[in-house]
Write a protein that holds these residues in place. Structure first.
Motif, PDB file in Angstrom:
ATOM      1  N   HIS A 168       0.826  -1.183   0.049  1.00  0.00           N
ATOM      2  CA  HIS A 168       0.175   0.087  -0.156  1.00  0.00           C
ATOM      3  C   HIS A 168       0.817   1.279   0.023  1.00  0.00           C
ATOM      4  CE1 HIS A 168       0.952  -0.843   4.004  1.00  0.00           C
ATOM      5  NE2 HIS A 168       0.787   0.503   4.561  1.00  0.00           N
ATOM      6  N   LYS A 169       2.107   1.108   0.342  1.00  0.00           N
ATOM      7  CA  LYS A 169       2.937   2.164   0.549  1.00  0.00           C
ATOM      8  C   LYS A 169       3.975   2.537  -0.537  1.00  0.00           C
ATOM      9  CE  LYS A 169       4.631   4.836   4.814  1.00  0.00           C
ATOM     10  NZ  LYS A 169       5.380   4.610   5.568  1.00  0.00           N
ATOM     11  N   TYR A 170       4.805   1.614  -1.190  1.00  0.00           N
ATOM     12  CA  TYR A 170       5.684   1.466  -1.960  1.00  0.00           C
ATOM     13  C   TYR A 170       5.737   0.537  -3.022  1.00  0.00           C
ATOM     14  CZ  TYR A 170       8.170   3.082   2.302  1.00  0.00           C
ATOM     15  OH  TYR A 170       8.591   3.872   3.462  1.00  0.00           O
ATOM     16  N   PHE A 171       6.388   0.893  -4.272  1.00  0.00           N
ATOM     17  CA  PHE A 171       6.644  -0.218  -5.091  1.00  0.00           C
ATOM     18  C   PHE A 171       8.142  -0.682  -5.305  1.00  0.00           C
ATOM     19  CE2 PHE A 171       8.635   1.952  -8.536  1.00  0.00           C
ATOM     20  CZ  PHE A 171       8.242   3.470  -8.523  1.00  0.00           C
ATOM     21  N   TYR A 172       8.214  -1.841  -5.379  1.00  0.00           N
ATOM     22  CA  TYR A 172       9.586  -2.656  -5.358  1.00  0.00           C
ATOM     23  C   TYR A 172       9.929  -2.942  -6.776  1.00  0.00           C
ATOM     24  CZ  TYR A 172       8.111  -2.828  -0.582  1.00  0.00           C
ATOM     25  OH  TYR A 172       7.456  -2.212   0.668  1.00  0.00           O
ATOM     26  N   VAL A 173      11.074  -2.558  -7.209  1.00  0.00           N
ATOM     27  CA  VAL A 173      11.686  -3.150  -8.501  1.00  0.00           C
ATOM     28  C   VAL A 173      13.028  -4.034  -8.219  1.00  0.00           C
ATOM     29  CG1 VAL A 173      12.599  -2.584 -10.723  1.00  0.00           C
ATOM     30  CG2 VAL A 173      10.611  -1.267  -9.905  1.00  0.00           C
ATOM     31  N   THR A 174      13.154  -5.166  -8.961  1.00  0.00           N
ATOM     32  CA  THR A 174      14.360  -5.900  -8.632  1.00  0.00           C
ATOM     33  C   THR A 174      14.901  -6.171  -9.908  1.00  0.00           C
ATOM     34  OG1 THR A 174      13.377  -8.049  -8.516  1.00  0.00           O
ATOM     35  CG2 THR A 174      13.772  -6.800  -6.297  1.00  0.00           C
ATOM     36  N   VAL A 175      16.304  -5.875 -10.198  1.00  0.00           N
ATOM     37  CA  VAL A 175      16.834  -6.374 -11.281  1.00  0.00           C
ATOM     38  C   VAL A 175      17.992  -6.996 -10.988  1.00  0.00           C
ATOM     39  CG1 VAL A 175      18.115  -5.432 -13.309  1.00  0.00           C
ATOM     40  CG2 VAL A 175      16.349  -3.996 -12.407  1.00  0.00           C
ATOM     41  N   VAL A 218      18.670   9.512  -8.417  1.00  0.00           N
ATOM     42  CA  VAL A 218      17.357   9.842  -8.972  1.00  0.00           C
ATOM     43  C   VAL A 218      16.312   8.981  -7.961  1.00  0.00           C
ATOM     44  CG1 VAL A 218      15.689   9.022 -10.624  1.00  0.00           C
ATOM     45  CG2 VAL A 218      17.672   9.744 -11.472  1.00  0.00           C
ATOM     46  N   ILE A 219      16.773   7.910  -7.408  1.00  0.00           N
ATOM     47  CA  ILE A 219      16.014   6.996  -6.633  1.00  0.00           C
ATOM     48  C   ILE A 219      15.933   7.884  -5.294  1.00  0.00           C
ATOM     49  CG2 ILE A 219      15.944   4.943  -5.167  1.00  0.00           C
ATOM     50  CD1 ILE A 219      16.913   3.654  -7.623  1.00  0.00           C
ATOM     51  N   VAL A 220      17.025   8.545  -4.641  1.00  0.00           N
ATOM     52  CA  VAL A 220      16.981   9.193  -3.447  1.00  0.00           C
ATOM     53  C   VAL A 220      16.067  10.560  -3.528  1.00  0.00           C
ATOM     54  CG1 VAL A 220      18.347  10.561  -1.810  1.00  0.00           C
ATOM     55  CG2 VAL A 220      19.262   8.251  -2.560  1.00  0.00           C
ATOM     56  N   MET A 221      15.958  11.114  -4.853  1.00  0.00           N
ATOM     57  CA  MET A 221      15.292  12.285  -5.025  1.00  0.00           C
ATOM     58  C   MET A 221      13.690  11.881  -4.908  1.00  0.00           C
ATOM     59  SD  MET A 221      16.875  13.989  -8.397  1.00  0.00           S
ATOM     60  CE  MET A 221      16.214  15.768  -8.400  1.00  0.00           C
ATOM     61  N   HIS A 222      13.487  10.670  -5.307  1.00  0.00           N
ATOM     62  CA  HIS A 222      12.112  10.160  -4.903  1.00  0.00           C
ATOM     63  C   HIS A 222      11.720   9.758  -3.511  1.00  0.00           C
ATOM     64  CE1 HIS A 222      12.114  10.162  -9.346  1.00  0.00           C
ATOM     65  NE2 HIS A 222      10.567  10.069  -9.351  1.00  0.00           N
ATOM     66  N   ARG A 223      12.688   9.976  -2.571  1.00  0.00           N
ATOM     67  CA  ARG A 223      12.450   9.457  -1.337  1.00  0.00           C
ATOM     68  C   ARG A 223      12.789   7.812  -1.338  1.00  0.00           C
ATOM     69  NH1 ARG A 223      13.717  14.090  -0.547  1.00  0.00           N
ATOM     70  NH2 ARG A 223      12.146  15.750  -0.736  1.00  0.00           N
ATOM     71  N   GLY A 224      13.331   7.469  -2.228  1.00  0.00           N
ATOM     72  CA  GLY A 224      13.384   5.869  -2.004  1.00  0.00           C
ATOM     73  C   GLY A 224      14.548   5.279  -1.823  1.00  0.00           C
ATOM     74  N   ALA A 225      14.833   3.913  -2.030  1.00  0.00           N
ATOM     75  CA  ALA A 225      16.213   3.456  -1.550  1.00  0.00           C
ATOM     76  C   ALA A 225      16.700   2.451  -2.304  1.00  0.00           C
ATOM     77  CB  ALA A 225      15.976   2.825  -0.132  1.00  0.00           C
ATOM     78  N   ILE A 226      17.892   2.105  -2.646  1.00  0.00           N
ATOM     79  CA  ILE A 226      18.224   1.017  -3.582  1.00  0.00           C
ATOM     80  C   ILE A 226      19.475   0.331  -2.771  1.00  0.00           C
ATOM     81  CG2 ILE A 226      20.091   2.737  -4.526  1.00  0.00           C
ATOM     82  CD1 ILE A 226      19.939   1.071  -7.022  1.00  0.00           C
ATOM     83  N   LYS A 227      19.501  -1.085  -2.892  1.00  0.00           N
ATOM     84  CA  LYS A 227      20.317  -2.132  -2.232  1.00  0.00           C
ATOM     85  C   LYS A 227      20.947  -2.891  -3.281  1.00  0.00           C
ATOM     86  CE  LYS A 227      18.383  -2.289   2.245  1.00  0.00           C
ATOM     87  NZ  LYS A 227      17.359  -2.973   3.022  1.00  0.00           N
ATOM     88  N   ARG A 259      13.314   0.470  -3.719  1.00  0.00           N
ATOM     89  CA  ARG A 259      11.886   0.863  -3.169  1.00  0.00           C
ATOM     90  C   ARG A 259      11.467   2.206  -3.508  1.00  0.00           C
ATOM     91  NH1 ARG A 259      12.221   0.944   3.162  1.00  0.00           N
ATOM     92  NH2 ARG A 259      12.564   3.141   2.444  1.00  0.00           N
ATOM     93  N   ILE A 260      10.549   2.495  -3.720  1.00  0.00           N
ATOM     94  CA  ILE A 260      10.027   3.945  -3.922  1.00  0.00           C
ATOM     95  C   ILE A 260       8.607   4.125  -3.481  1.00  0.00           C
ATOM     96  CG2 ILE A 260       9.687   5.757  -5.831  1.00  0.00           C
ATOM     97  CD1 ILE A 260      11.873   4.692  -7.303  1.00  0.00           C
ATOM     98  N   PRO A 261       8.457   5.149  -2.788  1.00  0.00           N
ATOM     99  CA  PRO A 261       7.006   5.559  -2.250  1.00  0.00           C
ATOM    100  C   PRO A 261       5.999   5.863  -3.581  1.00  0.00           C
ATOM    101  CG  PRO A 261       8.538   6.808  -1.204  1.00  0.00           C
ATOM    102  CD  PRO A 261       9.378   6.289  -2.134  1.00  0.00           C
ATOM    103  N   ILE A 262       4.884   5.129  -3.407  1.00  0.00           N
ATOM    104  CA  ILE A 262       3.809   5.263  -4.495  1.00  0.00           C
ATOM    105  C   ILE A 262       3.503   6.781  -4.594  1.00  0.00           C
ATOM    106  CG2 ILE A 262       1.612   4.399  -4.926  1.00  0.00           C
ATOM    107  CD1 ILE A 262       2.208   1.853  -4.055  1.00  0.00           C
ATOM    108  N   ASN A 263       3.132   7.421  -3.278  1.00  0.00           N
ATOM    109  CA  ASN A 263       2.498   8.806  -3.276  1.00  0.00           C
ATOM    110  C   ASN A 263       4.026   9.734  -2.908  1.00  0.00           C
ATOM    111  OD1 ASN A 263       0.130   7.285  -1.961  1.00  0.00           O
ATOM    112  ND2 ASN A 263      -0.320   8.629  -3.756  1.00  0.00           N
ATOM    113  N   TYR A 264       4.206  10.552  -3.829  1.00  0.00           N
ATOM    114  CA  TYR A 264       5.435  11.308  -3.900  1.00  0.00           C
ATOM    115  C   TYR A 264       5.124  12.418  -2.448  1.00  0.00           C
ATOM    116  CZ  TYR A 264       8.874  14.815  -4.528  1.00  0.00           C
ATOM    117  OH  TYR A 264      10.066  15.606  -4.375  1.00  0.00           O
TER     118      TYR A 264
END
Ligand code: ADP
Length: 260
Positions: free
Chosen positions: A180-187, A230-239, A253-258
């Protein structure tokens, strides 16, 4: 009331102010140092292709009656160095633009499934050439408030790396999931992997594992720095998780609502 507001700070307050001031000074110094280091890295990186071009051009100039095959080979090498210089400048400009506070994000509601499909579609030819299979798993439709151009660039960098640092016959899997809060993309990829002692550094500007091998593969060492920014600008995180000779997984991981 007036007296209180203009009262001389007591010892504790003075101490607090001094500490805060020293901290600020330290921060400014370290910003200044990292800026200087960046400029010196940039100069070095821009000079390398120029130096190669100079050597190639000089050796052509110093010979009379150069056989056409040699001439063509050297010209081909020079063209590759020009392309490399061009790529470094393009990446640097992207980074500098992202660093400008004013640039901000152009937030829209975007279907992330379609965004990822587009990223993968554009990179299909490169994957086919490298004999790498590209797979997308979207577990559910996701709409999120994001900057489409910037996140497309960020995910393209991850997928392009996963293809570049792979082996013939290998695979790249892009997965999308959400709550409900984030979307997650894995590559995830079945590629060469990243040594443990490099994992902390790969997001730094110009850092490349094994310079000589990476040089053959081509790249600027700026892609992941751009992606993380770019991800941090979206308040997201990368691991990143990786095992040498087995593969690498980047998870975002990036929040669905900015959140401004
Ligand atoms: P480059 O332009 O060199 O690809 P990046 O900033 O995108 O620069 O990546 C930095 C370094 O991290 C690369 O040079 C490579 O050594 C390593 N790397 C990035 N992605 C992967 C991956 N999927 N598998 C293995 N190594 C990777």
């Amino acid at each position: 009331y007036l007296e209180e507001s203009i009262s001389v700070p007591n010892y504790l307050e003075t101490e607090l102010i001094t500490n805060a001031f020293n901290k600020m000074l330290q921060r400014m110094r370290s910003v200044d140092e990292s800026r200087q280091e960046f400029v010196s890295n940039v100069s070095h990186e821009l000079k390398t292709p120029l130096a190669s071009m100079k050597v190639l051009a000089d050796s052509l100039n110093s010979q009379e009656d150069v056989p056409i095959e040699i001439y063509q080979e050297f010209m081909q090498d020079i063209t590759e160095e020009i392309d490399r210089e061009n790529q470094i400048i393009t990446d640097l400009l992207s980074l500098v633009r992202l660093d400008k506070k004013a640039s901000g994000l152009n937030i829209e509601v975007i279907n992330i499934n379609e965004l990822l499909e587009l990223v993968v579609k554009r990179l299909k030819p490169i994957a086919a050439k490298a004999d790498v299979e590209l797979i997308v798993d979207s577990f559910r439709p996701v709409n999120a408030e994001i900057d489409k151009t910037k996140l497309t660039l960020a995910f393209s960098n991850l997928v392009e790396n996963a293809i570049k640092y792979n082996n013939p016959g290998g695979w790249v899997r892009v997965s999308l999931n959400a709550d409900h809060k984030y979307f997650y993309v894995t590559v995830a990829d079945s590629g060469i992997g990243i040594p443990n002692d490099s994992l902390d550094q790969i997001f730094e500007r110009f850092y490349r594992v094994d310079k000589s091998h990476s040089r053959e593969i081509g790249g600027t060492g700026l892609g992941l720095a751009i992606t993380r920014r770019v991800i941090v600008m979206h308040r997201g995180a990368i691991k990143v998780y990786s095992k040498e000779n087995e593969g690498t997984t980047f998870s975002v991981r990036i929040p669905i609502n900015y959140v401004a």
